[in-house]
Design a protein around this motif. Structure first.
Motif, mmCIF file in Angstrom:
data_model
loop_
_atom_site.group_PDB
_atom_site.id
_atom_site.type_symbol
_atom_site.label_atom_id
_atom_site.label_comp_id
_atom_site.label_asym_id
_atom_site.label_seq_id
_atom_site.Cartn_x
_atom_site.Cartn_y
_atom_site.Cartn_z
ATOM 1 N N ALA A 130 0.805 -1.071 0.120
ATOM 2 C CA ALA A 130 0.115 -0.022 -0.006
ATOM 3 C C ALA A 130 0.862 1.061 -0.031
ATOM 4 O O ALA A 130 0.481 2.213 -0.703
ATOM 5 C CB ALA A 130 -0.810 0.031 1.098
ATOM 6 N N GLU A 131 1.886 1.280 0.688
ATOM 7 C CA GLU A 131 2.725 2.663 0.879
ATOM 8 C C GLU A 131 3.437 2.549 -0.493
ATOM 9 O O GLU A 131 3.651 3.901 -0.829
ATOM 10 C CB GLU A 131 3.973 2.272 1.793
ATOM 11 C CG GLU A 131 4.795 3.310 1.983
ATOM 12 C CD GLU A 131 6.098 2.871 2.874
ATOM 13 O OE1 GLU A 131 7.011 3.911 2.681
ATOM 14 O OE2 GLU A 131 6.158 1.869 3.380
ATOM 15 N N LEU A 132 3.828 1.631 -1.139
ATOM 16 C CA LEU A 132 4.603 1.646 -2.334
ATOM 17 C C LEU A 132 3.477 2.398 -3.532
ATOM 18 O O LEU A 132 3.838 3.140 -4.319
ATOM 19 C CB LEU A 132 5.161 0.468 -2.767
ATOM 20 C CG LEU A 132 6.252 -0.212 -2.095
ATOM 21 C CD1 LEU A 132 6.688 -1.493 -2.440
ATOM 22 C CD2 LEU A 132 7.619 1.081 -2.186
ATOM 23 N N SER A 133 2.416 1.838 -3.430
ATOM 24 C CA SER A 133 1.444 2.530 -4.315
ATOM 25 C C SER A 133 1.149 3.800 -4.200
ATOM 26 O O SER A 133 0.718 4.606 -4.949
ATOM 27 C CB SER A 133 0.218 1.384 -4.435
ATOM 28 O OG SER A 133 0.387 0.237 -5.065
ATOM 29 N N ARG A 134 0.981 4.051 -2.948
ATOM 30 C CA ARG A 134 0.632 5.490 -2.641
ATOM 31 C C ARG A 134 1.892 6.499 -2.900
ATOM 32 O O ARG A 134 1.535 7.423 -3.638
ATOM 33 C CB ARG A 134 0.696 5.521 -0.872
ATOM 34 C CG ARG A 134 0.351 6.952 -0.579
ATOM 35 C CD ARG A 134 0.224 7.162 0.912
ATOM 36 N NE ARG A 134 1.604 6.817 1.671
ATOM 37 C CZ ARG A 134 2.570 7.556 1.712
ATOM 38 N NH1 ARG A 134 2.440 9.118 1.333
ATOM 39 N NH2 ARG A 134 3.644 7.425 2.126
ATOM 40 N N LEU A 135 3.053 6.102 -2.696
ATOM 41 C CA LEU A 135 4.407 6.878 -3.159
ATOM 42 C C LEU A 135 4.084 7.119 -4.826
ATOM 43 O O LEU A 135 4.303 8.009 -5.216
ATOM 44 C CB LEU A 135 5.428 6.038 -2.966
ATOM 45 C CG LEU A 135 5.642 6.220 -1.462
ATOM 46 C CD1 LEU A 135 7.259 5.488 -1.084
ATOM 47 C CD2 LEU A 135 5.722 7.552 -0.774
ATOM 48 N N ASP A 136 3.737 6.061 -5.625
ATOM 49 C CA ASP A 136 3.582 6.152 -7.059
ATOM 50 C C ASP A 136 2.298 6.964 -7.495
ATOM 51 O O ASP A 136 2.504 7.633 -8.504
ATOM 52 C CB ASP A 136 3.342 4.713 -7.603
ATOM 53 C CG ASP A 136 3.625 4.576 -8.855
ATOM 54 O OD1 ASP A 136 4.627 5.048 -9.460
ATOM 55 O OD2 ASP A 136 2.923 3.758 -9.536
ATOM 56 N N SER A 137 1.521 7.120 -6.699
ATOM 57 C CA SER A 137 0.553 7.954 -7.051
ATOM 58 C C SER A 137 0.816 9.714 -7.111
ATOM 59 O O SER A 137 0.085 10.233 -7.839
ATOM 60 C CB SER A 137 -0.743 8.025 -5.916
ATOM 61 O OG SER A 137 -0.474 8.513 -4.707
ATOM 62 N N PHE A 138 2.078 9.823 -6.657
ATOM 63 C CA PHE A 138 2.508 11.407 -6.753
ATOM 64 C C PHE A 138 2.837 11.743 -8.145
ATOM 65 O O PHE A 138 2.806 12.976 -8.459
ATOM 66 C CB PHE A 138 3.820 11.543 -5.738
ATOM 67 C CG PHE A 138 3.165 11.571 -4.267
ATOM 68 C CD1 PHE A 138 3.322 13.249 -3.861
ATOM 69 C CD2 PHE A 138 3.035 10.589 -3.684
ATOM 70 C CE1 PHE A 138 2.958 13.521 -2.469
ATOM 71 C CE2 PHE A 138 2.729 11.167 -2.139
ATOM 72 C CZ PHE A 138 2.628 12.261 -1.767
ATOM 73 N N GLY A 181 3.059 8.534 -10.733
ATOM 74 C CA GLY A 181 2.746 7.482 -11.827
ATOM 75 C C GLY A 181 1.435 6.976 -11.641
ATOM 76 O O GLY A 181 0.566 7.891 -11.480
ATOM 77 N N ASP A 182 1.055 5.766 -12.002
ATOM 78 C CA ASP A 182 -0.204 5.140 -11.870
ATOM 79 C C ASP A 182 -0.869 4.763 -10.554
ATOM 80 O O ASP A 182 -1.729 4.223 -10.644
ATOM 81 C CB ASP A 182 -0.095 4.115 -12.864
ATOM 82 C CG ASP A 182 0.049 4.512 -14.514
ATOM 83 O OD1 ASP A 182 -0.304 5.708 -14.880
ATOM 84 O OD2 ASP A 182 0.692 3.735 -15.397
ATOM 85 N N SER A 217 6.179 15.972 -8.654
ATOM 86 C CA SER A 217 6.499 14.811 -7.980
ATOM 87 C C SER A 217 7.502 14.721 -6.852
ATOM 88 O O SER A 217 7.782 13.939 -6.283
ATOM 89 C CB SER A 217 7.407 14.059 -9.218
ATOM 90 O OG SER A 217 8.842 14.709 -9.469
ATOM 91 N N LYS A 218 7.758 16.071 -6.213
ATOM 92 C CA LYS A 218 8.418 16.444 -5.110
ATOM 93 C C LYS A 218 7.375 16.163 -3.940
ATOM 94 O O LYS A 218 6.223 16.367 -4.219
ATOM 95 C CB LYS A 218 8.921 17.967 -5.011
ATOM 96 C CG LYS A 218 9.979 18.257 -6.192
ATOM 97 C CD LYS A 218 10.434 19.556 -6.188
ATOM 98 C CE LYS A 218 11.708 19.783 -6.908
ATOM 99 N NZ LYS A 218 12.117 21.346 -6.722
#
Length: 213
Positions: A26-34, A36-37, A187-188
């Protein structure tokens, strides 16, 4: 932990790394939402599933197993994740011994080869907000510790610390590769998901080294 690991311990380290990544989906997907997809966590979990499947069918030697792990991860859909993490493992296999135990300098050579394999597939450098920001310092820290006489535990500790710091350092960077580069400064504000995945992998391997198995 002494100066070498055998094949069973190597498998344990990889399984522990996969478990750590899975726990942070979940954390990795949350970071990717900044930028990415928002699916990096899901993609990494699929990659770890492929890794675990390859380990279940392991041939009993590091060289063959890492090659099979890399080949399996290569096929994971989801942007550059499969090709880059797959090339990491496949390149490591080329520097792995076909039999016998693995010492710290040999592991350093394997990680060096893995980094080189990734760099053949991306032009990203430290500062571009990618997995390289954690992978390169992690690999270099492992090598420095191993080649200065440190044991495997010390080398993994150094690598995990350096990779984690490298991932954290991406927080204020603007992405220059992948989908995230399209949003520029937006993305920052969060660490790069790929760099965070690398840090988790090193963390998992370090923890696996301390496990009783």
């Amino acid at each position: 932990m002494g100066d070498t690991i055998d094949f069973a311990v190597l498998v344990r380290l990889l399984r522990r790394a996969a478990a750590i990544v899975r726990a942070h989906e979940a954390e990795l997907s949350r970071l990717d939402s900044f930028g990415g997809d928002g699916d990096h966590g899901t993609t990494m979990v699929r990659a770890m599933g492929q890794l675990e499947g390859a380990l279940d069918a392991a041939a009993g030697d590091a060289q063959t197993t890492l090659h099979e792990v890399g080949w399996a991860i290569m096929g994971v859909d989801g942007g550059a994740t499969g090709p880059l993490f797959g090339s990491l493992c496949m390149a490591m296999s080329g520097a792995a011994p076909a039999e016998g135990e693995i010492d710290a300098p040999t592991l350093a050579n394997m990680f060096d080869a893995g980094l080189a394999g990734v760099q053949k597939n991306t032009r990203a450098a430290v500062g571009d907000k990618t997995m390289i920001d954690a992978l390169l310092p992690g690999v270099r820290a492992f090598a420095q510790a191993a080649r200065s006489g440190g044991d495997i535990a010390a080398a993994f500790a150094a690598a995990a610390t350096a990779a984690r710091q490298g991932a954290e350092d991406t927080t204020d960077m603007a992405a220059r590769f992948g989908r995230a580069k399209n949003v520029g400064d937006k993305s920052k504000g969060a660490p790069d998901p790929g760099a965070t995945s690398v840090a988790l992998l090193f963390q998992g391997m370090h923890e696996g080294l301390r496990d009783d198995g």
